[in-house]
Design a protein around this motif. Structure first.
Motif, mmCIF file in Angstrom:
data_model
loop_
_atom_site.group_PDB
_atom_site.id
_atom_site.type_symbol
_atom_site.label_atom_id
_atom_site.label_comp_id
_atom_site.label_asym_id
_atom_site.label_seq_id
_atom_site.Cartn_x
_atom_site.Cartn_y
_atom_site.Cartn_z
ATOM 1 N N ASN A 120 0.704 -1.227 -0.010
ATOM 2 C CA ASN A 120 0.162 0.111 -0.211
ATOM 3 C C ASN A 120 0.897 1.216 0.191
ATOM 4 O O ASN A 120 0.801 2.307 -0.826
ATOM 5 C CB ASN A 120 -0.975 0.055 1.287
ATOM 6 C CG ASN A 120 -2.020 1.362 1.253
ATOM 7 O OD1 ASN A 120 -2.293 1.614 0.374
ATOM 8 N ND2 ASN A 120 -2.270 1.475 2.650
ATOM 9 N N LEU A 253 -7.121 4.401 1.957
ATOM 10 C CA LEU A 253 -5.635 4.024 1.926
ATOM 11 C C LEU A 253 -4.880 4.812 2.636
ATOM 12 O O LEU A 253 -3.710 4.417 3.334
ATOM 13 C CB LEU A 253 -5.254 3.777 0.415
ATOM 14 C CG LEU A 253 -6.031 2.699 -0.476
ATOM 15 C CD1 LEU A 253 -5.511 2.915 -1.909
ATOM 16 C CD2 LEU A 253 -6.076 1.444 0.069
ATOM 17 N N SER A 279 -5.857 -3.596 4.199
ATOM 18 C CA SER A 279 -4.751 -3.465 3.221
ATOM 19 C C SER A 279 -4.683 -4.694 2.348
ATOM 20 O O SER A 279 -3.949 -4.486 1.269
ATOM 21 C CB SER A 279 -3.484 -3.491 4.198
ATOM 22 O OG SER A 279 -3.477 -4.603 5.199
ATOM 23 N N VAL A 282 -5.572 -4.086 -1.541
ATOM 24 C CA VAL A 282 -4.791 -3.365 -2.085
ATOM 25 C C VAL A 282 -4.107 -4.210 -3.526
ATOM 26 O O VAL A 282 -3.481 -3.721 -4.499
ATOM 27 C CB VAL A 282 -3.566 -2.786 -1.702
ATOM 28 C CG1 VAL A 282 -4.014 -1.666 -0.660
ATOM 29 C CG2 VAL A 282 -2.576 -3.512 -1.131
#
Length: 455
Positions: A120, A253, A279, A282
């Motif tokens: 990320n 994010l 996460s 992503v």
């Protein structure tokens, strides 16, 4: 003759392998749970537990009995981000790649990690959302330029903005009481070593929760906690950060990165939980065609996540990512195990949601709490229709966000109820927030303000 086109990082990941979350990590009984309904069909007291643990005190069980060598995936500092990402998204239940300086022998003190939080961070730098301090401006610009041009970038080049996780190593011959004190104190994973010091496994919080769920029948002091309601246990935190469903995905994010979170709740205009972004999700942004998703709404991205998981309306009658104060610990743990999540959002009874316009309307700039940078504007021509929260499965089964309960909270409870002394998890949470050397611009302006829900 014209040289062939150099494929970019995103192009090379166009045909990614199936999501690791779609391939459930086997439980200790050997049968992977598919839904919360499956888990509730057999309460803990009736499940077929592993006879290896019968008649034993869980505090005397060895860490090596739970750790699997197959969870250990290696890379080096010279491994490219693309290669490390491919290793990460393949069947990798531990959701982490261990990184050593080179291909030689590894001292445990030299081991680093690459996980979805680091991916990320890398993506935020490449797309220009990361704002470095003065001494790192040239580095960020160089990585962004190379990433956009498809130039290979080694892991060593991104260490300055990867969050440094607290790495704890325990011997496989240590007992679970040592492990739960560490994991219940907010450390997310433990490296497991053999007698020679080589790393032979990874024990993370979810693996330990799955163990106690599957084998709780053997352990009365754990089993007795399952029927108790969350409100009576008092383990849910009232400190919650959430993002409005109309906000840009970039807001979620950057919030996760800045706050050191692995997931964030997505709420509608009435603060009702309508989804969850983690996460791990992503991985859906490493495809070249997915770049515009950063400018789309969080609600749009949730629809992409649900489509990728193959979830259809009505498949699972239980709201997946939320519980309420009257939910039992068993109900909460079952959902965590079924979804392989790190946290469940605690909601109060449903409240009416303000009407949502059919398309995204102009809105004030989104500022993530704790930042004061100016937002960016979306790219010209970028347009994404707003998806109504009510259109998604389970939308009418949630309620107003009021708290959160995490794997850390539950393991901390298990440890304390067994007479152990785990450290205060707030110390690790503060450390994760401090571990980044950069700030991140709060958003691409495409939606209503994020919600800062604090009690």
């Amino acid at each position: 003759m014209t040289s062939p086109h150099r494929q970019s990082f995103a192009d090379n990941l166009r045909n990614m392998p199936p999501s690791p979350r779609a391939q459930r990590h086997p439980s200790f009984t050997g049968a992977p749970p598919a839904t919360v309904q499956d888990l509730f069909s057999l309460p803990p007291s009736q499940k077929m537990a592993d006879p290896r643990f019968a008649g034993r005190d869980w505090q005397d069980i060895l860490i090596g009995e739970l750790a699997s060598p197959s969870d250990v995936k290696w890379a080096t500092m010279d491994t490219t981000v693309e290669e490390a990402t491919m290793t990460l998204v393949k069947d990798n239940p531990a959701n982490v790649v261990l990184v050593r300086p080179d291909d030689g022998e590894t001292n445990k003190a030299d081991v680093s990690t690459f996980d979805y939080n680091d991916l990320n961070a890398y993506l935020l730098v490449v797309v220009g959302l990361a704002t470095p301090d003065e001494e790192n401006v040239a580095l960020y610009d160089d990585i962004a330029s190379k990433g956009q041009e498809g130039v290979p970038i080694p892991l060593r080049s991104i260490q300055s903005f990867c969050r440094k996780q607290s790495l704890v190593t325990l011997s496989s011959t240590e007992t679970l009481d040592k492990a739960i004190e560490v994991l219940g104190g907010g450390i997310h994973r433990i490296l497991v070593s053999d007698d020679s010091g080589s790393i032979v496994g990874i024990l993370n919080q979810l693996t330990l929760i799955e163990f106690f769920w599957s084998e709780g029948v053997h352990f009365p002091n754990i089993e007795r906690l399952y029927p108790i309601q969350l409100r009576d246990l008092g383990i849910a935190s009232k400190q919650v950060l959430a993002v409005n469903s109309d906000s840009a995905l970039a807001v979620a994010l950057t919030l996760m990165y800045n706050e050191g979170l692995t997931s964030v709740a997505i709420v509608d205009n009435g603060s009702n939980v309508v989804g969850n972004i983690s996460s791990v999700d992503v991985r859906l942004l490493t495809n070249a065609a997915s770049a515009p998703l950063l400018q789309s709404s969080c609600m749009h991205f949730i629809s992409v996540i649900l489509n990728e998981r193959g979830i259809e309306r009505g498949r699972d009658p239980f709201p997946v990512f939320h519980v309420n104060p009257y939910s039992t610990l068993a109900h909460t743990v079952a959902k965590l195990v079924a979804t392989r999540s790190h946290r469940m959002w605690v909601v109060d009874p449903s409240s009416p949601s303000p009407p949502t316009p059919p398309t995204a309307s102009p809105a004030p700039a989104v500022v993530v709490p704790g930042t004061n940078s100016a937002p960016q504007s979306p790219a010209p021509g970028a347009s994404f229709g707003s998806i109504a929260a009510s259109a998604l499965p389970g939308a009418h089964l949630s309620g107003r966000l009021s708290g959160v309960v995490s794997l850390t909270d539950i393991l901390n409870l298990f440890a304390k109820s067994s007479g152990l002394n785990p450290s205060d998890p707030s110390e690790q949470r503060a450390r994760r927030r401090r571990s980044s050397s950069s700030s991140v611009r709060p958003s691409i302006d495409s939606g209503r303000a994020s919600s800062d829900i604090r009690r």
